[in-house]
Design an enzyme around this catalytic site. Sequence first.
Site, PDB file in Angstrom:
ATOM      1  N   ASP A 187       0.833  -1.082   0.087  1.00  7.05           N
ATOM      2  CA  ASP A 187       0.068   0.227   0.047  1.00  7.05           C
ATOM      3  C   ASP A 187       0.641   1.445   0.168  1.00  7.05           C
ATOM      4  O   ASP A 187       0.542   1.816  -0.560  1.00  7.05           O
ATOM      5  CB  ASP A 187      -0.977   0.792   0.993  1.00  7.05           C
ATOM      6  CG  ASP A 187      -1.367  -1.360   1.552  1.00  7.05           C
ATOM      7  OD1 ASP A 187      -2.627  -1.367   0.205  1.00  7.05           O
ATOM      8  OD2 ASP A 187      -1.713  -1.750   2.229  1.00  7.05           O
ATOM      9  N   HIS A 240      12.907  12.542  -9.235  1.00  7.70           N
ATOM     10  CA  HIS A 240      12.479  11.185  -8.673  1.00  7.70           C
ATOM     11  C   HIS A 240      11.616  10.598  -9.272  1.00  7.70           C
ATOM     12  O   HIS A 240      11.707   9.507  -8.343  1.00  7.70           O
ATOM     13  CB  HIS A 240      12.958  10.982  -7.384  1.00  7.70           C
ATOM     14  CG  HIS A 240      12.004  11.570  -6.002  1.00  7.70           C
ATOM     15  ND1 HIS A 240      11.960  13.984  -6.086  1.00  7.70           N
ATOM     16  CD2 HIS A 240      10.775  11.754  -5.700  1.00  7.70           C
ATOM     17  CE1 HIS A 240      10.415  13.652  -5.135  1.00  7.70           C
ATOM     18  NE2 HIS A 240      10.125  11.785  -5.263  1.00  7.70           N
ATOM     19  N   ASP A 261      17.655  20.765   2.884  1.00  6.33           N
ATOM     20  CA  ASP A 261      17.257  21.882   3.852  1.00  6.33           C
ATOM     21  C   ASP A 261      16.079  22.703   2.468  1.00  6.33           C
ATOM     22  O   ASP A 261      15.758  21.975   1.693  1.00  6.33           O
ATOM     23  CB  ASP A 261      17.839  22.957   3.831  1.00  6.33           C
ATOM     24  CG  ASP A 261      18.548  22.976   4.799  1.00  6.33           C
ATOM     25  OD1 ASP A 261      18.761  21.533   5.754  1.00  6.33           O
ATOM     26  OD2 ASP A 261      20.194  23.831   4.760  1.00  6.33           O
ATOM     27  N   LEU A 274      12.631  21.864   1.164  1.00  9.91           N
ATOM     28  CA  LEU A 274      11.744  20.378   1.325  1.00  9.91           C
ATOM     29  C   LEU A 274      12.091  19.227   1.801  1.00  9.91           C
ATOM     30  O   LEU A 274      13.013  18.708   1.210  1.00  9.91           O
ATOM     31  CB  LEU A 274      11.225  20.401   0.067  1.00  9.91           C
ATOM     32  CG  LEU A 274       9.631  19.543  -0.390  1.00  9.91           C
ATOM     33  CD1 LEU A 274       8.950  20.580  -1.704  1.00  9.91           C
ATOM     34  CD2 LEU A 274       9.644  18.120  -0.517  1.00  9.91           C
ATOM     35  N   ASP A 304       2.007   6.828  -1.241  1.00  2.00           N
ATOM     36  CA  ASP A 304       3.882   6.275  -1.531  1.00  2.00           C
ATOM     37  C   ASP A 304       4.186   8.134  -0.296  1.00  2.00           C
ATOM     38  O   ASP A 304       3.660   8.641  -0.718  1.00  2.00           O
ATOM     39  CB  ASP A 304       4.260   6.023  -2.566  1.00  2.00           C
ATOM     40  CG  ASP A 304       3.780   4.921  -3.146  1.00  2.00           C
ATOM     41  OD1 ASP A 304       3.133   4.295  -2.280  1.00  2.00           O
ATOM     42  OD2 ASP A 304       4.207   4.492  -4.035  1.00  2.00           O
ATOM     43  N   GLU A 316      18.800  15.771   1.696  1.00  2.92           N
ATOM     44  CA  GLU A 316      18.713  15.833   3.580  1.00  2.92           C
ATOM     45  C   GLU A 316      20.163  15.041   4.500  1.00  2.92           C
ATOM     46  O   GLU A 316      20.859  14.021   3.906  1.00  2.92           O
ATOM     47  CB  GLU A 316      18.377  15.754   3.964  1.00  2.92           C
ATOM     48  CG  GLU A 316      16.101  16.561   3.492  1.00  2.92           C
ATOM     49  CD  GLU A 316      16.980  17.620   3.484  1.00  2.92           C
ATOM     50  OE1 GLU A 316      17.997  18.329   3.830  1.00  2.92           O
ATOM     51  OE2 GLU A 316      16.346  18.008   1.959  1.00  2.92           O
ATOM     52  N   GLU A 373       4.890  12.339   7.033  1.00  2.39           N
ATOM     53  CA  GLU A 373       4.504  11.903   6.031  1.00  2.39           C
ATOM     54  C   GLU A 373       3.530  10.462   6.093  1.00  2.39           C
ATOM     55  O   GLU A 373       2.659  10.272   5.297  1.00  2.39           O
ATOM     56  CB  GLU A 373       5.786  11.474   5.316  1.00  2.39           C
ATOM     57  CG  GLU A 373       7.144  13.243   4.850  1.00  2.39           C
ATOM     58  CD  GLU A 373       6.442  13.805   4.378  1.00  2.39           C
ATOM     59  OE1 GLU A 373       4.989  14.159   3.706  1.00  2.39           O
ATOM     60  OE2 GLU A 373       6.348  15.084   4.915  1.00  2.39           O
ATOM     61  N   HIS A 385      -2.304  19.251   6.493  1.00  2.00           N
ATOM     62  CA  HIS A 385      -1.752  19.773   7.661  1.00  2.00           C
ATOM     63  C   HIS A 385      -2.479  19.613   8.041  1.00  2.00           C
ATOM     64  O   HIS A 385      -4.062  20.934   8.025  1.00  2.00           O
ATOM     65  CB  HIS A 385      -0.556  20.750   6.996  1.00  2.00           C
ATOM     66  CG  HIS A 385       0.749  19.955   6.564  1.00  2.00           C
ATOM     67  ND1 HIS A 385       0.807  20.187   5.233  1.00  2.00           N
ATOM     68  CD2 HIS A 385       0.749  19.050   6.516  1.00  2.00           C
ATOM     69  CE1 HIS A 385       2.675  20.081   4.641  1.00  2.00           C
ATOM     70  NE2 HIS A 385       2.071  19.532   5.874  1.00  2.00           N
TER      71      HIS A 385
END
Length: 707
Positions: A165, A175, A185, A187, A201, A208, A402, A411
């Site tokens: 899932d 990507h 830094d 995002l 996903d 980072e 996430e 959010h």
Amino acid sequence: MSLWQPLVLVLLVLGCCFAAPRQRQSTLVLFPGDLRTNLTDRQLAEEYLYRYGYTRVAEMRGESKSLGPALLLLQKQLSLPETGELDSATLKAMRTPRCGVPDLGRFQTFEGDLKWHHHNITYWIQNYSEDLPRAVIDDAFARAFALWSAVTPLTFTRVYSRDADIVIQFGVAEHGDGYPFDGKDGLLAHAFPPGPGIQGDAHFDDDELWSLGKGVVVPTRFGNADGAACHFPFIFEGRSYSACTTDGRSDGLPWCSTTANYDTDDRFGFCPSERLYTQDGNADGKPCQFPFIFQGQSYSACTTDGRSDGYRWCATTANYDRDKLFGFCPTRADSTVMGGNSAGELCVFPFTFLGKEYSTCTSEGRGDGRLWCATTSNFDSDKKWGFCPDQGYSLFLVAAHEFGHALGLDHSSVPEALMYPMYRFTEGPPLHKDDVNGIRHLYGPRPEPEPRPPTTTTPQPTAPPTVCPTGPPTVHPSERPTAGPTGPPSAGPTGPPTAGPSTATTVPLSPVDDACNVNIFDAIAEIGNQLYLFKDGKYWRFSEGRGSRPQGPFLIADKWPALPRKLDSVFEERLSKKLFFFSGRQVWVYTGASVLGPRRLDKLGLGADVAQVTGALRSGRGKMLLFSGRRLWRFDVKAQMVDPRSASEVDRMFPGVPLDTHDVFQYREKAYFCQDRFYWRVSSRSELNQVDQVGYVTYDILQCPED
């Protein structure tokens, strides 16, 4: 002379004498390769408001195109003072590292439900970051899922296939999902709401520095701390250290304290070092021997000379030219620099900067206060440098955030909530009441009785028993461990271990199945330290040595069941141990027992005019050259994408090789171009690719008898 002139001179002299002394200003230096943003505050705000959905929502409401309405929306969403102005508090929020999911609206490309309709959610870790040991990454993700299962009926099961899932991926820049990352830094990560395909996903920016939020994680060996990770900073003899050190030792071995204060606790371990062990290679993990001889030159440190992939290596005897024994040097996250013009290199201490010697990272010469180091012993002459590792971002906290999106949460506007878009490190309970209310609105509470969230601890690497020194000041050479790993710690599979070579089905041998009787192989590749040769659903393995013969045949279907019988080319990416198999317009990627694919070549950025990939060569760290007919492209393994600007003609880069080769592969650091039964071998000297040998694949490489 005027009567006033002496008076003026006296006043000037007195003024100089009695003026307050000026504070010495630090010298600011322009560092080569330093990336600086030229965005004005207004440009930053416009880009930010658009990226995270505020401008579009304001325009949809028919409000003016000035920033005011969008700024008010942002300030309300982030619980900032609602001024409608681009004030300091708003700019500070815009510059804070955060999640890449829009605050208003969603990733608009995808449609789907806002929740999963089953309670047993599966997840697959597709790849790993090099910043943390795999066991620590596995544990961080498991603990992040445990936060949500503790307050809902949901359970989370790790699987080893793309049917999961939630697919977890580390990537950089573009990507593959159309929402590129932005470098270090800014995002940090993003995730998609529940649903099929890419929905659900979670993707993490591998530019980072991933940690547990308190600096790089450096596992130790030996010492007296049972393999515990380094504690940074730590105190030794009253001084603070933020990286491994050789202070207090006469043998040059880097060490660290595994508690905050070595002076009081006496707990320590040795940091990864080529003086303790090497990885891979052919020397069974033995430590480097310094100095050593390579191509007649003496080396007193690890080197990349003689290699095209950028990996640091050393000889494990005094003379590589004679003994041919080597290993790869382990890297240390605490001193591997980021950015600058030497990313991935190690700090060199001490180093000279503006005539002064530095034994730790420094912010001298910079106006932004960031710590940096030189990657050679003299910055003044070499100008090689990079930023020192910082505290990094807690993979556990970012993942928990996430995964909230992957479960359907938006959010939060509560700054203390886990689902608030800005990164905030905390060692307390991550979930706020607002988070719990939101997730229970989707899935309900956990059935009674509701247990407390499980307490988990980060697994620490274990160390073999050894006679340890009582403290870091000294160690007798005979006590220094010489046994090392046979491969890098990060080289393990992402799924259950695959069956070893001895379990592969051997096809009953007949003369026609002998590799020495094969005129043209479908594909040839160096995997591990062996040469693999593929033909019509079978493969052979060959290890170079006197009297060696190819072993096999074995069935491809037994080892890699997802693959077709006919392969065009194969390569292994050494750092991640991923295996790429190409056949026609498709590619399969194996990581241990896990397989991704088949995927179309256009997913790699190769156009419809590319009928097949006929070979691959390493081209720097994490990069490959992909070949098809007379053309080649540079391929980023981590991003799994070719650079369209890199397309070139084969004969421009490799003059003298046939233009209709059917296979290109790398073996023992040299490139082989195959045509019919023959190969053209290319070596690089003085940055020129030159054909240095033409021969038979069977007779000259496989050492087959010529009778």
